[in-house]
Design an enzyme around this catalytic site. Structure first.
Site, PDB file in Angstrom:
ATOM      1  N   ASP A  38      47.944  57.743  44.603  1.00 41.17           N
ATOM      2  CA  ASP A  38      47.771  57.419  46.009  1.00 41.17           C
ATOM      3  C   ASP A  38      48.623  56.158  46.249  1.00 41.17           C
ATOM      4  O   ASP A  38      48.842  55.388  45.325  1.00 41.17           O
ATOM      5  CB  ASP A  38      46.278  57.143  46.239  1.00 41.17           C
ATOM      6  CG  ASP A  38      46.008  56.313  47.472  1.00 41.17           C
ATOM      7  OD1 ASP A  38      46.372  56.761  48.570  1.00 41.17           O
ATOM      8  OD2 ASP A  38      45.446  55.203  47.339  1.00 41.17           O
ATOM      9  N   GLY A 104      44.074  60.281  59.557  1.00 38.95           N
ATOM     10  CA  GLY A 104      45.443  60.406  59.088  1.00 38.95           C
ATOM     11  C   GLY A 104      46.485  60.339  60.183  1.00 38.95           C
ATOM     12  O   GLY A 104      47.663  60.586  59.934  1.00 38.95           O
ATOM     13  N   GLY A 106      45.710  58.423  63.788  1.00 35.35           N
ATOM     14  CA  GLY A 106      45.571  57.260  64.652  1.00 35.35           C
ATOM     15  C   GLY A 106      44.200  57.146  65.288  1.00 35.35           C
ATOM     16  O   GLY A 106      43.249  57.809  64.865  1.00 35.35           O
ATOM     17  N   VAL A 110      39.413  53.447  75.475  1.00 37.03           N
ATOM     18  CA  VAL A 110      39.748  53.030  76.830  1.00 37.03           C
ATOM     19  C   VAL A 110      39.596  51.508  76.895  1.00 37.03           C
ATOM     20  O   VAL A 110      38.563  50.966  76.514  1.00 37.03           O
ATOM     21  CB  VAL A 110      38.840  53.724  77.873  1.00 37.03           C
ATOM     22  CG1 VAL A 110      39.113  53.181  79.271  1.00 37.03           C
ATOM     23  CG2 VAL A 110      39.056  55.232  77.834  1.00 37.03           C
ATOM     24  N   ASP A 112      40.291  48.224  79.562  1.00 39.70           N
ATOM     25  CA  ASP A 112      40.598  47.829  80.948  1.00 39.70           C
ATOM     26  C   ASP A 112      40.999  49.036  81.806  1.00 39.70           C
ATOM     27  O   ASP A 112      41.981  48.991  82.557  1.00 39.70           O
ATOM     28  CB  ASP A 112      41.718  46.764  80.973  1.00 39.70           C
ATOM     29  CG  ASP A 112      41.267  45.451  80.333  1.00 39.70           C
ATOM     30  OD1 ASP A 112      40.042  45.202  80.283  1.00 39.70           O
ATOM     31  OD2 ASP A 112      42.125  44.687  79.860  1.00 39.70           O
ATOM     32  N   ASP A 237      41.920  55.128  45.090  1.00 37.43           N
ATOM     33  CA  ASP A 237      40.891  54.119  45.377  1.00 37.43           C
ATOM     34  C   ASP A 237      40.024  54.447  46.599  1.00 37.43           C
ATOM     35  O   ASP A 237      38.965  53.871  46.776  1.00 37.43           O
ATOM     36  CB  ASP A 237      41.563  52.765  45.663  1.00 37.43           C
ATOM     37  CG  ASP A 237      42.294  52.779  46.995  1.00 37.43           C
ATOM     38  OD1 ASP A 237      43.025  53.749  47.257  1.00 37.43           O
ATOM     39  OD2 ASP A 237      42.113  51.836  47.788  1.00 37.43           O
TER      40      ASP A 237
HETATM   41  P1  ADP Z   1      47.017  56.394  53.678  1.00 37.82           P
HETATM   42  O1  ADP Z   1      47.216  57.592  52.799  1.00 37.82           O
HETATM   43  O2  ADP Z   1      48.204  55.482  53.639  1.00 37.82           O
HETATM   44  O3  ADP Z   1      45.725  55.676  53.401  1.00 37.82           O
HETATM   45  P2  ADP Z   1      45.891  57.565  56.149  1.00 37.82           P
HETATM   46  O4  ADP Z   1      45.761  59.019  55.826  1.00 37.82           O
HETATM   47  O5  ADP Z   1      44.648  56.779  56.223  1.00 37.82           O
HETATM   48  O6  ADP Z   1      46.993  56.886  55.202  1.00 37.82           O
HETATM   49  O7  ADP Z   1      46.663  57.409  57.561  1.00 37.82           O
HETATM   50  C1  ADP Z   1      47.939  57.999  57.725  1.00 37.82           C
HETATM   51  C2  ADP Z   1      48.648  57.403  58.913  1.00 37.82           C
HETATM   52  O8  ADP Z   1      47.880  57.579  60.125  1.00 37.82           O
HETATM   53  C3  ADP Z   1      48.862  55.913  58.825  1.00 37.82           C
HETATM   54  O9  ADP Z   1      50.012  55.608  58.075  1.00 37.82           O
HETATM   55  C4  ADP Z   1      49.019  55.555  60.297  1.00 37.82           C
HETATM   56  O10 ADP Z   1      50.312  55.852  60.740  1.00 37.82           O
HETATM   57  C5  ADP Z   1      48.041  56.481  60.981  1.00 37.82           C
HETATM   58  N1  ADP Z   1      46.728  55.811  61.177  1.00 37.82           N
HETATM   59  C6  ADP Z   1      45.552  56.157  60.624  1.00 37.82           C
HETATM   60  N2  ADP Z   1      44.552  55.347  61.031  1.00 37.82           N
HETATM   61  C7  ADP Z   1      45.110  54.433  61.863  1.00 37.82           C
HETATM   62  C8  ADP Z   1      44.609  53.302  62.605  1.00 37.82           C
HETATM   63  N3  ADP Z   1      43.339  52.926  62.581  1.00 37.82           N
HETATM   64  N4  ADP Z   1      45.506  52.603  63.346  1.00 37.82           N
HETATM   65  C9  ADP Z   1      46.808  52.951  63.376  1.00 37.82           C
HETATM   66  N5  ADP Z   1      47.333  53.991  62.704  1.00 37.82           N
HETATM   67  C10 ADP Z   1      46.500  54.738  61.967  1.00 37.82           C
HETATM   68 MG    MG Z   2      44.336  54.311  49.085  1.00 37.24          MG
END
Ligand code: ADP
Ligand code: MG
Length: 292
Positions: A38, A104, A106, A110, A112, A237
């Site tokens: 990872d 994975g 974003g 909401v 303001d 992890d």
């Molecule tokens: P990783 O394998 O690096 O832990 P994740 O699967 O958790 O990655 O997330 C993949 C991608 O989704 C991130 O690189 C990011 O672009 C986006 N992402 C996930 N959660 C958030 C968040 N809370 N804020 C902004 N971007 C996020």
């Molecule tokens: Mg990790």
């Protein structure tokens, strides 16, 4: 191997800071062909910082405040970085409602009266947010130096980019080199985008990269390798990593990681040091071949 060999291995492991939870894992370890890592929190420290702020049509502080208002609701390391930066900048963070998380990809809420979306480029694009070429060039430039570009949209328009960088753990590069010298194939798997992932992979000496992998897909990637007759160790992890740790022939969990990951690991590294993963594999090779 005899039960004695496993017992000896478990004892030696303990001396090395390697907790063997499942003795069978030691027997399997000697036949390993591939080690899958990872990225975030395993190869890297997992404590990233905001390094660059690019605001479109609003002051940087406003962008940071809006972003922090949403990210305050998230536990993700990227979210923690954004909130920490807002705090150190001393901006007043507005309230948010209707928070949503898209694993994975974003988050949204909401703020303001406006819908704020924060995440990677595919996430914004699928929600109909246009990313102009100039912005996309900034994103690409950040990714090519190993940073994660987090895009922020407010009220249906791109409001800015936050570049976030994580640092490698001090011994990551050594551990990867050792594993390759032992004849093992080393692979990185991450939810992050391919450009950022490849930049980090180059830095640590990993040639095989699976990027843009959704949390639930990590275990499938491990299974796909096993179907190609690879004997796979997975090192991770996070909560996201638990299914892959369980699916792997040998699951190696970072002891400072999440409880779910630790419970899914066959082997737990007490120290947050990947050279201990190398030691664990060397140990099993030695003990299992000598005592038969
Ligand atoms: P990783 O394998 O690096 O832990 P994740 O699967 O958790 O990655 O997330 C993949 C991608 O989704 C991130 O690189 C990011 O672009 C986006 N992402 C996930 N959660 C958030 C968040 N809370 N804020 C902004 N971007 C996020
Ligand atoms: Mg990790």
């Amino acid at each position: 191997a005899t039960p004695t060999a496993v017992t000896v291995g478990i004892g030696r492991g303990a001396e090395l800071g390697v907790l063997v939870r499942n003795g069978e894992a030691l027997e399997v370890s000697k036949n390993l062909t591939t080690v899958v890592f990872d990225k975030t929190g395993t190869l890297t420290r997992g404590k990233p910082d905001v390094t660059d702020i690019v605001a479109f049509g609003m002051p940087e502080d406003r962008l940071l405040a809006v972003a922090a208002a949403v990210e305050r609701n998230s536990q993700h390391p990227l979210a923690v970085a954004v909130v920490r930066r807002a705090e150190s900048a001393g901006v007043t963070v507005p309230a948010s409602e209707r928070f949503n998380t898209f694993g994975g990809r974003g988050v949204s809420a909401v703020v303001d009266g406006e819908v704020v979306l924060i995440g990677n480029q595919p996430f914004l694009l699928e929600r109909g947010i246009a990313v102009p070429p100039k912005a996309e060039m900034r994103v690409t430039a950040f990714q090519d130096v190993g940073k994660t570009a987090v895009l922020v949209a407010a009220g249906g328009e791109l409001a800015g980019i936050l570049a976030i960088a994580d640092t490698l753990k001090p011994t990551t590069r050594t551990a990867i080199a050792d594993l390759k010298r032992m004849g093992l194939t080393v692979t990185m798997i991450t939810g992050d985008n391919p450009r950022t992932a490849n930049a980090i992979a180059r830095e640590v000496g990993i040639e095989n990269v699976h990027a843009g992998v959704l949390p639930q897909e990590k275990a499938q990637e491990v299974r796909a390798l096993q179907e190609r007759r690879e004997v796979v160790a997975f090192v991770g992890d996070g909560i996201n990593d638990a299914p892959a740790l369980a699916q792997a022939d040998v699951g190696i969990a970072i002891g400072s990681g999440t409880d779910v990951a630790i419970e899914s690991g066959d082997i737990v590294l007490i120290r947050d040091d990947l050279t201990d993963a190398v030691a664990a594999i060397q140990l099993s090779r030695k003990v299992m071949s000598r005592i038969k």
